[in-house]
Motif scaffolding. Structure first.
Motif, PDB file in Angstrom:
ATOM      1  N   ARG A 197     -12.132  -2.993  12.833  1.00 46.14           N
ATOM      2  CA  ARG A 197     -11.585  -1.481  11.369  1.00 46.14           C
ATOM      3  C   ARG A 197     -10.426  -1.112  12.125  1.00 46.14           C
ATOM      4  NH1 ARG A 197     -12.883   3.663  12.564  1.00 46.14           N
ATOM      5  NH2 ARG A 197     -13.188   4.878  10.256  1.00 46.14           N
ATOM      6  N   GLU A 198     -10.362  -0.805  12.988  1.00 46.76           N
ATOM      7  CA  GLU A 198      -9.449  -0.051  13.999  1.00 46.76           C
ATOM      8  C   GLU A 198      -7.998  -1.078  13.848  1.00 46.76           C
ATOM      9  OE1 GLU A 198      -8.466   3.531  16.441  1.00 46.76           O
ATOM     10  OE2 GLU A 198     -10.472   2.076  15.771  1.00 46.76           O
ATOM     11  N   LYS A 199      -7.838  -2.202  13.453  1.00 45.69           N
ATOM     12  CA  LYS A 199      -6.220  -2.831  13.572  1.00 45.69           C
ATOM     13  C   LYS A 199      -5.966  -2.101  12.417  1.00 45.69           C
ATOM     14  CE  LYS A 199      -8.445  -7.416  14.077  1.00 45.69           C
ATOM     15  NZ  LYS A 199      -7.602  -8.001  14.231  1.00 45.69           N
ATOM     16  N   TYR A 200      -6.564  -2.180  11.525  1.00 45.81           N
ATOM     17  CA  TYR A 200      -6.165  -1.653   9.478  1.00 45.81           C
ATOM     18  C   TYR A 200      -6.100  -0.461   9.204  1.00 45.81           C
ATOM     19  CZ  TYR A 200      -6.881  -6.751   9.345  1.00 45.81           C
ATOM     20  OH  TYR A 200      -6.703  -8.317  10.066  1.00 45.81           O
ATOM     21  N   LEU A 201      -6.394   0.573  10.496  1.00 44.27           N
ATOM     22  CA  LEU A 201      -6.248   2.311   9.846  1.00 44.27           C
ATOM     23  C   LEU A 201      -4.861   2.514   9.742  1.00 44.27           C
ATOM     24  CD1 LEU A 201      -9.136   3.173  12.381  1.00 44.27           C
ATOM     25  CD2 LEU A 201      -9.496   2.387   9.756  1.00 44.27           C
ATOM     26  N   LEU A 202      -4.755   3.328   9.076  1.00 38.16           N
ATOM     27  CA  LEU A 202      -3.341   3.598   8.298  1.00 38.16           C
ATOM     28  C   LEU A 202      -2.739   5.459   9.078  1.00 38.16           C
ATOM     29  CD1 LEU A 202      -3.069   2.557   5.126  1.00 38.16           C
ATOM     30  CD2 LEU A 202      -1.373   1.276   6.689  1.00 38.16           C
ATOM     31  N   TYR A 203      -3.841   6.159   9.307  1.00 35.86           N
ATOM     32  CA  TYR A 203      -4.071   7.770   9.699  1.00 35.86           C
ATOM     33  C   TYR A 203      -4.987   6.925  10.879  1.00 35.86           C
ATOM     34  CZ  TYR A 203      -3.580   6.966   4.368  1.00 35.86           C
ATOM     35  OH  TYR A 203      -3.095   6.569   3.361  1.00 35.86           O
ATOM     36  N   PRO A 204      -4.327   8.588  11.576  1.00 33.06           N
ATOM     37  CA  PRO A 204      -4.727   9.156  12.349  1.00 33.06           C
ATOM     38  C   PRO A 204      -6.257   9.863  12.923  1.00 33.06           C
ATOM     39  CG  PRO A 204      -3.312  10.722  11.789  1.00 33.06           C
ATOM     40  CD  PRO A 204      -2.554   9.595  11.153  1.00 33.06           C
TER      41      PRO A 204
ATOM     42  N   THR B   8       1.053  -1.563   0.087  1.00 35.52           N
ATOM     43  CA  THR B   8      -0.133   0.226   0.368  1.00 35.52           C
ATOM     44  C   THR B   8       1.194   1.559  -0.256  1.00 35.52           C
ATOM     45  OG1 THR B   8       0.152   0.172   2.682  1.00 35.52           O
ATOM     46  CG2 THR B   8      -1.956  -1.210   1.101  1.00 35.52           C
ATOM     47  N   VAL B   9       0.473   2.611  -0.788  1.00 32.81           N
ATOM     48  CA  VAL B   9       1.252   3.225  -0.916  1.00 32.81           C
ATOM     49  C   VAL B   9       0.399   4.487  -0.396  1.00 32.81           C
ATOM     50  CG1 VAL B   9       2.462   5.246  -2.224  1.00 32.81           C
ATOM     51  CG2 VAL B   9       2.736   2.904  -2.673  1.00 32.81           C
ATOM     52  N   ARG B  10       0.871   5.031   1.080  1.00 33.52           N
ATOM     53  CA  ARG B  10       0.018   5.906   1.859  1.00 33.52           C
ATOM     54  C   ARG B  10      -0.497   7.347   1.100  1.00 33.52           C
ATOM     55  NH1 ARG B  10       1.522   4.665   8.345  1.00 33.52           N
ATOM     56  NH2 ARG B  10       0.207   6.941   8.185  1.00 33.52           N
ATOM     57  N   MET B  11      -0.711   7.906   1.812  1.00 28.39           N
ATOM     58  CA  MET B  11      -1.106   9.398   1.130  1.00 28.39           C
ATOM     59  C   MET B  11      -0.657  10.229   1.957  1.00 28.39           C
ATOM     60  SD  MET B  11      -5.222   9.839   0.725  1.00 28.39           S
ATOM     61  CE  MET B  11      -5.667   9.029   2.224  1.00 28.39           C
ATOM     62  N   ALA B  12       0.480  11.220   1.512  1.00 26.78           N
ATOM     63  CA  ALA B  12       0.607  12.526   2.723  1.00 26.78           C
ATOM     64  C   ALA B  12      -0.255  13.265   3.264  1.00 26.78           C
ATOM     65  CB  ALA B  12       1.992  12.714   2.546  1.00 26.78           C
ATOM     66  N   GLY B  13       0.133  14.073   4.711  1.00 25.75           N
ATOM     67  CA  GLY B  13      -1.055  14.792   4.575  1.00 25.75           C
ATOM     68  C   GLY B  13      -2.737  14.790   4.919  1.00 25.75           C
ATOM     69  N   TRP B  14      -3.072  13.478   4.832  1.00 26.51           N
ATOM     70  CA  TRP B  14      -4.784  13.328   4.722  1.00 26.51           C
ATOM     71  C   TRP B  14      -4.713  13.096   6.435  1.00 26.51           C
ATOM     72  CZ3 TRP B  14      -8.303   9.374   6.206  1.00 26.51           C
ATOM     73  CH2 TRP B  14      -9.682   9.757   6.044  1.00 26.51           C
ATOM     74  N   ARG B  15      -6.389  13.735   6.778  1.00 19.70           N
ATOM     75  CA  ARG B  15      -6.505  13.561   8.125  1.00 19.70           C
ATOM     76  C   ARG B  15      -7.651  12.944   8.096  1.00 19.70           C
ATOM     77  NH1 ARG B  15      -6.030  18.486   7.378  1.00 19.70           N
ATOM     78  NH2 ARG B  15      -8.300  18.939   7.955  1.00 19.70           N
ATOM     79  N   ARG B  16      -8.250  11.990   9.252  1.00 23.40           N
ATOM     80  CA  ARG B  16      -9.507  11.109   8.910  1.00 23.40           C
ATOM     81  C   ARG B  16     -10.878  11.879   8.979  1.00 23.40           C
ATOM     82  NH1 ARG B  16      -8.377   6.415   8.728  1.00 23.40           N
ATOM     83  NH2 ARG B  16      -9.945   6.298   8.068  1.00 23.40           N
ATOM     84  N   GLU B  17     -10.467  14.052   9.826  1.00 28.93           N
ATOM     85  CA  GLU B  17     -11.889  14.609   9.227  1.00 28.93           C
ATOM     86  C   GLU B  17     -11.547  14.926   8.679  1.00 28.93           C
ATOM     87  OE1 GLU B  17      -8.529  16.520  11.948  1.00 28.93           O
ATOM     88  OE2 GLU B  17      -9.300  14.081  11.828  1.00 28.93           O
ATOM     89  N   ALA B  18     -11.403  15.189   7.797  1.00 29.43           N
ATOM     90  CA  ALA B  18     -10.751  15.633   6.588  1.00 29.43           C
ATOM     91  C   ALA B  18     -12.034  15.412   5.416  1.00 29.43           C
ATOM     92  CB  ALA B  18      -9.671  15.909   5.670  1.00 29.43           C
ATOM     93  N   PHE B  19     -12.676  15.956   4.935  1.00 26.72           N
ATOM     94  CA  PHE B  19     -14.229  16.239   4.285  1.00 26.72           C
ATOM     95  C   PHE B  19     -12.660  16.514   2.949  1.00 26.72           C
ATOM     96  CE2 PHE B  19     -16.247  16.238   7.645  1.00 26.72           C
ATOM     97  CZ  PHE B  19     -17.268  15.588   7.273  1.00 26.72           C
ATOM     98  N   PHE B  20     -13.845  16.185   1.583  1.00 28.80           N
ATOM     99  CA  PHE B  20     -13.064  15.628   0.365  1.00 28.80           C
ATOM    100  C   PHE B  20     -12.805  17.665  -0.534  1.00 28.80           C
ATOM    101  CE2 PHE B  20     -11.521  15.955  -4.562  1.00 28.80           C
ATOM    102  CZ  PHE B  20     -11.134  15.058  -4.079  1.00 28.80           C
ATOM    103  N   ARG B  21     -13.948  18.720   0.886  1.00 27.97           N
ATOM    104  CA  ARG B  21     -13.030  20.328  -0.369  1.00 27.97           C
ATOM    105  C   ARG B  21     -12.147  20.446   0.610  1.00 27.97           C
ATOM    106  NH1 ARG B  21     -15.966  21.012  -5.004  1.00 27.97           N
ATOM    107  NH2 ARG B  21     -17.605  20.502  -4.331  1.00 27.97           N
ATOM    108  N   GLU B  22     -11.474  19.508   1.404  1.00 32.57           N
ATOM    109  CA  GLU B  22     -10.443  20.525   2.413  1.00 32.57           C
ATOM    110  C   GLU B  22      -8.831  19.665   1.880  1.00 32.57           C
ATOM    111  OE1 GLU B  22     -11.094  19.821   6.801  1.00 32.57           O
ATOM    112  OE2 GLU B  22     -12.964  18.833   5.541  1.00 32.57           O
ATOM    113  N   THR B  23      -8.870  18.521   0.857  1.00 33.47           N
ATOM    114  CA  THR B  23      -7.933  18.083   0.224  1.00 33.47           C
ATOM    115  C   THR B  23      -6.919  19.012  -0.500  1.00 33.47           C
ATOM    116  OG1 THR B  23      -8.750  16.907  -1.133  1.00 33.47           O
ATOM    117  CG2 THR B  23      -9.033  16.265   0.634  1.00 33.47           C
TER     118      THR B  23
END
Length: 367
Positions: free
Chosen positions: A360-367, A183-198
């Motif tokens: 689900r919690e075991k597989y999350l990649l982003y804080p 898996t290639v992770r994103m840089a800078g994404w936050r779980r609370e972010a909606f798409f317009r914020e990216t």
């Protein structure tokens, strides 16, 4: 990851870089990459097909590459496509919208299963969940109702990214024959972010997903595919309006009286140009999400079903019980038919959702 390997890409129009160039064009122009094939999902590689359709096998005129059609193909048949194309590494790069019944995550699942059979590695290039990823919501699929809109028991609104789902699939559902997954992770994404914020460009992942706001409503209003009401296909605001000929303001008034958080529900009228009730004036409800963080699309969808059932005598479920495939069991339908309210319907899935949340919690990649 790609050097020295024959590479195939599973993608559609959403597979773009931050400056809106398509991944296939970028890789094809790079002499370091041996790009040999493209694989298109539902709606097709170029995104021209409507729901339930694809583009078939063809040659991409821009690159000369063979585009293989994966829609409706799984297991050994899909593995045979990978073998025929002599692919050694598969890149998966498709924008999801966060709902269990959006089929691209099951294309990913099928690709992983088939890649394990074919001995092909899978690399998932991650993208934001456009509706955020703070938590999961809604009922968890009962395997007795499995289909291409839900192969395995995950929540209706899963709150995960494609890479996180790939990890979950491998760990929970494909453990007997896991994919060789990277898996290639994103840089800078936050779980609370909606798409317009990216700050990323929105490319419609399917013909009736024109904006990120459509994606916000989709997990709730797509449930109307399982009824005789229009879910807004054939309008400028699919999934943001629902209705049918003969429905009137009484439904909107009943829905608004629920006082659901984060959304205004108002009377609306529209005439679809295609799909259900094409060319007919429909009355119904328009969703206006004013607080995405407070909005719960699944509860809102249930609220709309409950009030439609109570306030409009013409309400009916589709004869094929498609609603059971969408919700993941017959529980929502039977509870709504029995007169249950939103809270009672939602309470029915609480225990299953809690179990899924722990997995689900075991597989999350982003804080």
């Amino acid at each position: 990851m790609l050097a020295g390997h024959r590479v195939g890409v599973v993608t559609n129009p959403t597979g773009v870089t931050a400056d809106a160039r398509h991944l296939v064009d970028v890789l094809h122009a790079d002499d370091r990459v041996d790009l040999v094939a493209v694989f298109g999902p539902e709606h097709g590689f170029r995104g021209t097909a409507q729901a339930g359709g694809s583009e078939g096998r063809h040659q991409d005129p821009a690159t000369g590459l063979t585009v293989y059609d994966t829609y409706g193909v799984s297991g050994r048949a899909l593995a045979d496509l990978f073998t025929a194309a002599r692919v050694e590494v598969l890149l998966f790069d498709i924008q999801d919208v966060g709902a269990r019944f959006y089929t691209y995550i099951w294309t990913l699942y099928d690709v992983m299963r088939a890649a394990a059979l074919a001995g092909t590695a899978v690399v998932v290039l991650d993208r934001p969940n456009p509706v955020g990823g703070r938590s999961a919501a809604g009922p968890v699929l009962d395997r007795a109702y499995a289909s291409f809109v839900g192969r395995e028991p995950i929540a209706l609104a899963h709150g995960m990214t494609a890479a996180e789902l790939a990890r979950l699939f491998n760990g929970e559902f494909l453990a007997a024959a896991p994919a060789r997954l990277h898996t290639v992770r994103m840089a800078g994404w936050r779980r609370e972010a909606f798409f317009r914020e990216t700050g990323l460009p929105w490319v419609p992942p399917s013909p009736n997903m024109p904006t990120p706001e459509t994606a916000l409503a989709y997990a709730g209003t797509c449930l109307f595919e399982g009824t005789n009401l229009s879910e807004g296909r054939g309008t400028a605001t699919p999934f943001e309006v629902v209705g049918a000929p003969g429905a009137d303001r009484r439904w909107a008034e009943a829905a608004a009286a629920l006082d659901l958080p984060g959304v205004w529900l108002r009377e609306a009228y529209f005439t679809p140009t295609f799909s259900k009730h094409a060319g007919k004036a429909c009355g119904g409800v328009r969703l206006l999400v004013h607080d995405p963080a407070a909005f719960d699309p699944v509860r809102t969808g249930i609220g709309l079903l409950v009030t439609a059932r109570r306030s409009w005598s013409g309400f009916a479920w589709r004869a094929d019980r498609w609603i059971d495939r969408l919700t993941g069991s017959d529980r929502v339908r039977t509870l709504v038919d029995a007169g249950a309210g939103v809270a009672e319907v939602a309470a029915d899935w609480t225990a299953g959702l809690a179990r899924f949340a722990a997995v689900r919690e075991k597989y999350l990649l982003y804080p």
